[in-house]
Enzyme design. Structure first.
Site, PDB file in Angstrom:
ATOM      1  N   SER A  13       7.990  12.899  11.441  1.00 48.10           N
ATOM      2  CA  SER A  13       7.970  11.467  11.038  1.00 48.10           C
ATOM      3  C   SER A  13       9.347  11.048  10.682  1.00 48.10           C
ATOM      4  CB  SER A  13       7.001  11.418   9.811  1.00 48.10           C
ATOM      5  OG  SER A  13       7.444  12.550   8.880  1.00 48.10           O
ATOM      6  N   LYS A  17      10.295   4.592  13.743  1.00 50.45           N
ATOM      7  CA  LYS A  17       9.295   3.975  14.738  1.00 50.45           C
ATOM      8  C   LYS A  17       9.149   2.354  14.448  1.00 50.45           C
ATOM      9  CE  LYS A  17       5.502   6.028  14.372  1.00 50.45           C
ATOM     10  NZ  LYS A  17       5.318   7.234  13.612  1.00 50.45           N
ATOM     11  N   TYR A  54       5.845   5.819  -4.646  1.00 49.60           N
ATOM     12  CA  TYR A  54       6.915   6.806  -4.814  1.00 49.60           C
ATOM     13  C   TYR A  54       6.639   7.709  -3.453  1.00 49.60           C
ATOM     14  CZ  TYR A  54       9.763  10.071  -7.151  1.00 49.60           C
ATOM     15  OH  TYR A  54      10.721  10.911  -7.412  1.00 49.60           O
ATOM     16  N   ASP A 147      -0.969  15.368  15.294  1.00 48.39           N
ATOM     17  CA  ASP A 147      -1.564  15.128  14.053  1.00 48.39           C
ATOM     18  C   ASP A 147      -3.063  14.964  14.301  1.00 48.39           C
ATOM     19  OD1 ASP A 147       0.846  15.193  12.698  1.00 48.39           O
ATOM     20  OD2 ASP A 147       0.576  12.918  12.161  1.00 48.39           O
ATOM     21  N   LYS A 189      13.575  20.437  23.861  1.00 48.44           N
ATOM     22  CA  LYS A 189      12.122  21.350  24.039  1.00 48.44           C
ATOM     23  C   LYS A 189      11.120  20.608  23.098  1.00 48.44           C
ATOM     24  CE  LYS A 189      11.717  24.951  25.851  1.00 48.44           C
ATOM     25  NZ  LYS A 189      11.854  25.131  27.237  1.00 48.44           N
ATOM     26  N   LYS A 223      17.245  15.980  32.496  1.00 44.81           N
ATOM     27  CA  LYS A 223      16.125  17.041  31.945  1.00 44.81           C
ATOM     28  C   LYS A 223      14.957  16.231  31.263  1.00 44.81           C
ATOM     29  CE  LYS A 223      16.895  21.403  29.636  1.00 44.81           C
ATOM     30  NZ  LYS A 223      17.988  22.148  28.598  1.00 44.81           N
ATOM     31  N   CYS A 381       8.229 -10.753 -10.610  1.00 47.06           N
ATOM     32  CA  CYS A 381       7.033 -10.361 -11.162  1.00 47.06           C
ATOM     33  C   CYS A 381       7.084  -9.743 -12.542  1.00 47.06           C
ATOM     34  CB  CYS A 381       6.204  -9.551  -9.900  1.00 47.06           C
ATOM     35  SG  CYS A 381       4.528  -9.784 -10.112  1.00 47.06           S
ATOM     36  N   LEU A 382       6.768  -8.432 -12.315  1.00 45.75           N
ATOM     37  CA  LEU A 382       6.893  -7.725 -13.597  1.00 45.75           C
ATOM     38  C   LEU A 382       8.082  -8.043 -14.309  1.00 45.75           C
ATOM     39  CD1 LEU A 382       5.440  -5.950 -15.595  1.00 45.75           C
ATOM     40  CD2 LEU A 382       6.519  -3.882 -14.587  1.00 45.75           C
ATOM     41  N   ARG A 462      -1.916  -9.474 -11.688  1.00 48.17           N
ATOM     42  CA  ARG A 462      -3.115  -9.762 -12.419  1.00 48.17           C
ATOM     43  C   ARG A 462      -2.899 -10.527 -13.482  1.00 48.17           C
ATOM     44  NH1 ARG A 462      -6.764  -6.112  -9.960  1.00 48.17           N
ATOM     45  NH2 ARG A 462      -5.633  -4.166  -9.486  1.00 48.17           N
ATOM     46  N   HIS A 507       6.925 -13.068  -5.224  1.00 51.92           N
ATOM     47  CA  HIS A 507       7.696 -11.981  -4.796  1.00 51.92           C
ATOM     48  C   HIS A 507       8.488 -12.565  -3.512  1.00 51.92           C
ATOM     49  CE1 HIS A 507       6.291  -8.317  -6.588  1.00 51.92           C
ATOM     50  NE2 HIS A 507       5.193  -8.870  -6.701  1.00 51.92           N
ATOM     51  N   GLU A 509      11.242 -11.652  -2.291  1.00 53.32           N
ATOM     52  CA  GLU A 509      11.735 -10.421  -1.209  1.00 53.32           C
ATOM     53  C   GLU A 509      10.931 -10.501   0.308  1.00 53.32           C
ATOM     54  OE1 GLU A 509      10.156  -9.989  -3.959  1.00 53.32           O
ATOM     55  OE2 GLU A 509       9.289  -8.124  -3.835  1.00 53.32           O
TER      56      GLU A 509
HETATM   57  N1  GLN Z   1       1.459  -5.543 -13.179  1.00 53.12           N
HETATM   58  C1  GLN Z   1       2.036  -7.007 -13.414  1.00 53.12           C
HETATM   59  C2  GLN Z   1       0.548  -7.777 -13.196  1.00 53.12           C
HETATM   60  O1  GLN Z   1      -0.211  -7.166 -12.467  1.00 53.12           O
HETATM   61  C3  GLN Z   1       2.902  -7.210 -12.324  1.00 53.12           C
HETATM   62  C4  GLN Z   1       2.725  -7.114 -10.995  1.00 53.12           C
HETATM   63  C5  GLN Z   1       3.897  -6.943 -10.124  1.00 53.12           C
HETATM   64  O2  GLN Z   1       5.109  -6.983 -10.499  1.00 53.12           O
HETATM   65  N2  GLN Z   1       3.699  -7.107  -8.854  1.00 53.12           N
HETATM   66  O3  GLN Z   1       0.678  -9.010 -13.277  1.00 53.12           O
END
Ligand code: GLN
Length: 530
Positions: A13, A17, A54, A147, A189, A223, A381-382, A462, A507, A509
């Site tokens: 992996s 891809k 993670y 797999d 191979k 080959k 965000c956070l 949230r 966000h 990004e």
């Molecule tokens: N935990 C925060 C919330 O739910 C920020 C979420 C985030 O950073 N994507 O509002």
């Protein structure tokens, strides 16, 4: 009727891809062929929304509010095409769909099986992204051939080719050609075996993409061609790139991968134009400045957890002729050693999104440092929510101010649960997700960055800014610079007496592209260079 490219992976992996799929999309698009990408993930989670970044890398969010695999980010960045929720299916989502049908009685007493029910649902998934505007659907199958969990997908692809006709479907296999130092040679191979597994299922790849750290000579290509049943010119070398992943499509172009695809599928295509792309790569290579950006998050060592943020920083760097050195900083490290020590050499501080309490105090310390020492700061965000908490505690002198997420008993919940979130119990797909409009205040930093008043950005949260505190914040110098059109939700904040301090609830990004960097990232890097 669209044509189809199916991308599988062999041997190991993490072969890239997704970048290969994205690169082919870009090459075709540069020749006037319209494409849409799609990713199938063989795991049982219904979507990656609840998965740990993670383990799995970032969760990418689409305009229509799906929480998806990070490869969709590559697709969008390379092609500029907007993906939707149908661009990412997992085994879990497919089974979920079938089991719902079964419980409704849709199968009228019939036996429900992997073949044909799961395979048919997979084929329906492939067709769900095709439309009259799409010339080519590029579907990537996650995981590695061999797999157990990828088998239904491969069987579905085999059937799909049978139904659509082989002239309409192209199979491309991404594989590893390892180099054995002691033997002094590359080995074919593992690839032979991997293609052998595909052939057992009834799939013969048309193109081999060979990841390698040594160039492949004529003999190795011959080959591979002979033993894997692939034309010699369809053995494509994917040599590790030096400077940036955006070189990958240029490498493929040099080997005429696009001609091969166009010929195999009989596509109507114009001449290739990669000039802006080449210019981007040149800007990266010839950057005049260099700038150190500290990304202060929960995950320090794993780059994939903040993939889109890192890419956005790179896009913004190239635009400002700067090499961006991204320093991943664990906020817990700041808690331990103090911000001065950890952030001393940093030119700009970015606090990304996240969930939960771990490391929050370290982020607050980093933000205080940025605010007081006038270091450019960008909170996402956070990251914005944490900037609000920091300001409340240290400027408004509300020492126990907090977010409801971090401490439900705080006397000053400056960030609190959104009204529509209060009754929700389930985890998956229940946040405020996807694109929402936002109205920016004229004359603010962010307003100037975008150069317009109404913008649209993607959300995943949230909690929100608590309006009871708006006045206090504004009086003390935090500008509420962006609001939802009804004025109810605070979407962006910035500081008055600071060179560059911006927080956004959305966000950005997810919408930065190499050739069109995101305006906020662009100006954050500009301020950090200064
Ligand atoms: N935990 C925060 C919330 O739910 C920020 C979420 C985030 O950073 N994507 O509002």
């Amino acid at each position: 009727m669209p044509k189809y490219i199916f991308i599988t992976g062999g041997v190991v992996s993490s072969l890239g891809k997704g970048i290969t799929a994205a690169s082919i999309g870009l090459l075709l698009k540069s020749r006037g062929v319209s494409v849409i990408h799609q990713k199938f993930d063989p795991y049982l989670n219904v979507d990656p929304g609840t998965m740990n970044p993670y383990q799995h890398g970032e969760v990418y969010v689409t305009d229509d509010g799906a929480e998806t695999d990070l490869d969709l980010g590559h697709y969008e960045r390379f092609t500029g095409v907007t993906t939707t929720r149908n661009c990412n299916y997992t085994t879990g989502r497919i089974y979920n769909e079938i089991i719902k049908q079964e419980r409704r009685g849709d199968f009228l007493g019939g036996t429900v099986q992997v073949v044909p029910h799961v395979t048919t649902e997979i084929c329906n998934g492939i067709r769900s992204v095709s439309s009259p505007d799409v010339d080519v659907v590029i579907s990537e199958i996650g995981g590695t051939v061999g797999d157990i969990e990828s088998l239904p997908f491969l069987e579905a692809l085999r059937q799909f080719r049978q139904v659509e006709g082989s002239s309409n479907v192209l199979f491309l296999h991404v594989t590893l050609i390892p180099f054995l130092r002691k033997a002094g040679e590359v080995k074919t191979k593992p690839t032979q075996h991997s293609v052998g597994r595909l052939r057992e299922i009834g799939i013969i790849p048309d193109v081999l993409i060979c990841r390698t750290e040594k160039h492949l000579d004529k003999e190795v290509r011959r080959k591979l061609s002979l033993f894997c049943n692939v034309d010699e010119e369809a053995v494509i070398e994917a040599f590790d790139v030096k400077n940036t992943i955006y070189e990958v499509p240029l490498n493929y172009a040099e080997q005429n991968l696009d001609h091969l695809v166009v010929d195999c599928l009989g596509l109507k295509a114009g001449r290739r134009n990669l000039r802006p792309w080449r210019e981007y790569v040149e800007n990266v290579v010839n950057a005049k400045h260099s700038v150190k950006i500290g990304v202060v998050g929960k995950y320090s060592e794993l780059l994939d957890a903040y993939k889109s943020i890192h890419e956005s920083l790179n896009h913004a760097g190239a635009h400002n002729s700067a090499t961006v050195e991204i320093v991943s900083i664990s906020s817990e490290d700041i808690e331990e050693k103090g911000p001065e020590k950890v952030l001393k050499e940093i030119d700009g501080i970015l606090v990304p999104g996240g969930f939960g309490s771990r490391g929050l105090e370290g982020k607050i310390q980093a933000i205080r440092y940025a605010r007081e020492k006038k270091v450019p700061f960008f909170g996402i965000c956070l990251g914005m929510q944490t900037a609000v908490i920091e300001f409340a505690r240290n400027v408004l002198k509300l020492p126990k101010a907090d977010s409801f997420e971090n401490n439900e008993k705080t006397p000053d919940p400056v960030i609190h649960l959104m009204e529509e979130q209060k009754r929700i119990m389930n985890m998956g797909g229940t946040m405020r997700l996807g694109a929402y409009p936002c109205v920016l205040k004229k004359g603010t930093k962010i307003g100037k960055s975008y150069g317009k008043n109404t913008i649209s950005e993607r959300h995943r949260h949230r909690y929100e800014f608590n309006n009871d505190y708006r006045e206090q914040f504004e009086k003390a110098g935090m500008i509420i610079s962006g609001l939802s059109p009804d004025g109810m939700l605070v979407e962006t904040v910035e500081l008055k007496n600071h060179p560059w301090f911006v927080g956004v609830q959305f966000h950005p990004e997810f919408k930065s592209r190499p050739i069109t960097p995101h305006p906020i990232f662009r100006d954050f890097i500009k301020a950090s260079i200064k």
